[in-house]
Design an enzyme around this catalytic site. Structure first.
Site, mmCIF file in Angstrom:
data_model
loop_
_atom_site.group_PDB
_atom_site.id
_atom_site.type_symbol
_atom_site.label_atom_id
_atom_site.label_comp_id
_atom_site.label_asym_id
_atom_site.label_seq_id
_atom_site.Cartn_x
_atom_site.Cartn_y
_atom_site.Cartn_z
ATOM 1 N N LYS A 10 0.833 -1.213 0.000
ATOM 2 C CA LYS A 10 0.000 0.000 0.000
ATOM 3 C C LYS A 10 0.870 1.267 0.000
ATOM 4 O O LYS A 10 0.537 2.252 -0.652
ATOM 5 C CB LYS A 10 -0.930 0.005 1.215
ATOM 6 C CG LYS A 10 -2.043 -1.029 1.120
ATOM 7 C CD LYS A 10 -2.965 -0.969 2.318
ATOM 8 C CE LYS A 10 -4.122 -1.942 2.153
ATOM 9 N NZ LYS A 10 -5.101 -1.860 3.225
ATOM 10 N N ALA A 31 -5.987 0.957 8.395
ATOM 11 C CA ALA A 31 -7.445 0.980 8.234
ATOM 12 C C ALA A 31 -8.038 2.251 8.859
ATOM 13 O O ALA A 31 -8.921 2.893 8.271
ATOM 14 C CB ALA A 31 -8.049 -0.263 8.875
ATOM 15 N N TYR A 39 -13.839 -8.606 11.864
ATOM 16 C CA TYR A 39 -14.942 -9.503 11.488
ATOM 17 C C TYR A 39 -14.694 -10.927 11.973
ATOM 18 O O TYR A 39 -15.458 -11.832 11.688
ATOM 19 C CB TYR A 39 -15.197 -9.488 9.968
ATOM 20 C CG TYR A 39 -13.953 -9.563 9.127
ATOM 21 C CD1 TYR A 39 -13.352 -10.775 8.819
ATOM 22 C CD2 TYR A 39 -13.371 -8.398 8.645
ATOM 23 C CE1 TYR A 39 -12.198 -10.828 8.066
ATOM 24 C CE2 TYR A 39 -12.205 -8.434 7.887
ATOM 25 C CZ TYR A 39 -11.629 -9.656 7.597
ATOM 26 O OH TYR A 39 -10.480 -9.696 6.849
ATOM 27 N N GLY A 43 -17.045 -5.736 10.893
ATOM 28 C CA GLY A 43 -16.293 -5.307 9.720
ATOM 29 C C GLY A 43 -16.556 -6.079 8.437
ATOM 30 O O GLY A 43 -15.935 -5.817 7.409
#
Ligand code: NAP
Length: 263
Positions: free
Chosen positions: A47, A111, A210, A231
């Protein structure tokens, strides 16, 4: 998810995974260009590397200094960040409206940064970002100043150990978002909120974890009468946003949800 969507829409693409060493990223991207690939997703540390390599950046990618979706067109690299888009859409689809309201955000990692940027771009009025004090503290302060100066959102940074500021921030907020890994399996007993007295009726308690589907934070939220969201939908909608960039087609999210995202 991408391959299933292509198959459902009868689109002639394939989505596959490559394990690329950071030092080989540049060559790998040149190879994908030569192969005529439409684009790709990257995860850390890609990223940051793709942020540096991109010729053109979306506003969110620029502000978060992070790229998770890349389009290859006209021999150029176009970098986007869809994590925050996915998060904001997950709230909208769940019927939660936080525009022009205040958010308490826990964490300042990849995030959290993406969520903070997209929330600011979408019109959230104020974000109180709580992070632990570390060598990264000044970087977070600079990020908050930049976002405050370049959007209509005011971003404030607090020490996560400052319980009194945390309590008063949540009291004024429409949403509390955990964007740290605290509470994730195998440490699902952990939670950054000491007890349910920090929460209030009407608050949205959002955990981007999640796994487990219901974190300790969400359980505390339920005890306090809050609406809760995990999530899973963020994961779905960040992928849907990438898919739309790659193919110019909407992902058939209901069918994808049915197949892969049943909670
Ligand atoms: P990251 O860049 O490594 O950031 C992790 C953040 O959590 C940092 O702010 C870190 O603080 C904080 N943190 C970790 N342990 C902590 C602790 N004990 N106390 C306080 N803060 C702590 O990771 P990320 O990519 O942002 O991912 C964070 C979480 O979000 C993970 O659980 C990941 O699975 C989840 N996630 C979900 C989605 C989705 O689609 N639902 C997408 C991305 C990520 P320091 O900076 O001080 O270390």
């Amino acid at each position: 998810m991408h391959n299933e969507a292509c198959s459902l829409l009868n689109l002639d693409y394939v989505y596959t995974a490559f394990d690329v060493a950071p030092e080989d990223f540049k060559t790998a991207v040149e190879g994908l260009k030569a192969l005529g690939a439409v684009g790709f997703n990257v995860t850390m540390p890609g990223k940051t590397i793709l942020y540096e390599l991109s010729d053109t950046l979306s506003d969110a990618a620029k502000l978060s200094q992070s790229v998770n979706t890349v389009l290859l067109k006209n021999n150029k690299i176009y970098g986007y960040s869809t994590d925050g888009i996915g998060y904001m859409r997950s709230l909208k689809e769940a019927g939660h409206d936080i525009i022009a309201q205040k958010m308490t955000l826990l964490g300042a990692g990849g995030a959290a940064t993406a969520i903070c940027v997209q929330a600011a771009l979408d019109g959230v009025k104020e974000i109180d970002l709580f992070r632990r004090k570390s060598a990264k503290w000044n970087t977070t302060l600079a990020f908050a100043d930049q976002l405050t100066s370049q959007t209509n959102c005011r971003v404030n940074v607090y020490d996560l150990d400052d319980n009194s500021s945390l309590k008063s921030s949540i009291k004024d907020s429409a949403i509390l978002t955990n964007a740290t890994s605290v509470g994730m399996i195998p440490n699902e007993q952990n939670c950054l909120i000491p007890d349910s007295s920090f929460l209030h009726d009407g608050l949205i308690v959002s955990d981007i974890i999640y796994n487990p589907r219901e974190t300790r934070l969400m359980k505390l939220g339920k005890q306090a009468g809050c609406m809760t969201i995990n999530g899973l939908q963020m994961l779905l909608y960040q992928g849907a946003a990438s898919f739309e960039l790659f193919t110019n087609h909407q992902m058939p999210v209901e069918k994808i949800k049915e197949k892969f995202f049943k909670s």
